[in-house]
Design an enzyme around this catalytic site. Sequence first.
Site, PDB file in Angstrom:
ATOM      1  N   GLN A   1       0.812  -1.219   0.000  1.00  0.00           N
ATOM      2  CA  GLN A   1       0.000   0.000   0.000  1.00  0.00           C
ATOM      3  C   GLN A   1       0.848   1.274   0.000  1.00  0.00           C
ATOM      4  O   GLN A   1       0.508   2.264   0.630  1.00  0.00           O
ATOM      5  CB  GLN A   1      -0.960  -0.004   1.205  1.00  0.00           C
TER       6      GLN A   1
ATOM      7  N   SER B   1       3.525  -0.188  -6.787  1.00  0.00           N
ATOM      8  CA  SER B   1       3.142  -1.237  -7.753  1.00  0.00           C
ATOM      9  C   SER B   1       3.620  -2.631  -7.363  1.00  0.00           C
ATOM     10  O   SER B   1       4.171  -3.368  -8.176  1.00  0.00           O
ATOM     11  CB  SER B   1       3.653  -0.879  -9.160  1.00  0.00           C
TER      12      SER B   1
ATOM     13  N   ASP C   1       2.257   1.818 -14.691  1.00  0.00           N
ATOM     14  CA  ASP C   1       3.025   0.963 -13.788  1.00  0.00           C
ATOM     15  C   ASP C   1       3.546  -0.268 -14.524  1.00  0.00           C
ATOM     16  O   ASP C   1       4.712  -0.659 -14.394  1.00  0.00           O
ATOM     17  CB  ASP C   1       2.161   0.492 -12.612  1.00  0.00           C
TER      18      ASP C   1
END
Length: 366
Positions: free
Chosen positions: A130, A134, A181
């Site tokens: 978190q 990624s 990402d």
Amino acid sequence: MDESPSPSPSPSPRKGNEIEHKVYARVGLLGNPSDVYYGRTISFSLANFWATVKLQPSDHLIITPHPTHDLVQFSGLDHLVKRLQSEGYYGGVRLLMSICKIFYNYCNENNIELSKENFTLSYDTNIPRQTGLSGSSAIVCAALNCLLDFYRVRHLVKVEIRPDLILSAEKELGIIAGLQDRVAQVYGGLVYMDFTKDHLEKFGHGVYTPMDISLLPPLQLIYAENPSDSGKVHSTVRKRWLDGDEFIVSSMVEVADLALQGQTAILEKDYSKLADLMNRNFDLRRSMFGDDALGSLNIEMVEVARRVGAASKFTGSGGAVVVFCPDGPSQVKLLEDACEEAGFVIQPVKVVPSYLNEDDLKTLSG
């Protein structure tokens, strides 16, 4: 800018019959979150953290739970509850299963024949959860690399398409994200990305331009050990954008333009301009999403850097911040002291050079 030695995820991934791939975390330097809105971004692979996936041939197809991230045995109810509060309900097994499904379907739809072999997949990761670095897509990308090598079809699946496969696997699981990402993690290194709608719809992918990582100035990474969930930040803005909200639409266009300006600033080593663009990127995000959505802890990470005169912005949707100290080492020291006082972790950024191999490069569009 620090560079990671031997950055390749595995030039020769097979060790006997075992295949192993490493994929690094990613930092969104400029333009995020406009990748979700047909914009532009600049991102790079972060050598500080990574995920690894191992594939071994086996009689049955087995997805191996991680002993920590997929914990199913507890000392008691209090242990279970504390674990769920800190780590959530989900580990990496679902990610591995999802990319297997997406890979299989893609090969079927594109007449790519797969041998009737089975395997065992396992994973490990040190990417903080978190933090907007990624971590989920790193696991998925590493697993995809293993599947490409195991079935010997790397040359048949274009590099530009792989980020879409990774994103599709995550969308299966309800993970809210954009392509940037996955592009950074497929390509490695520093990449400028253009997600113009016409090109995306015509070719199924954006225009991805690798850049020389030596052009980057020294950067710092700040993150919190107990960050907020990065998966909820896009929600209301997305709806407003789809509804044609003039403020959101125009702001997102400006965010995308920051990446275009940033590409020029990096190529010209105009680091004063880069600092201004980074700060503007966060200010625009804050004006669109609002403080409640971003979270006070995330905002404080940005502010702690700004109070010492540094430029700062989210690496993703919150949980970590990328920082540029234009005044050099003395300013970095001030930042380190401020982070220690605030309870944040700070590390020098290490950038991974591009790790596409010869088979990958052959699949790139001319």
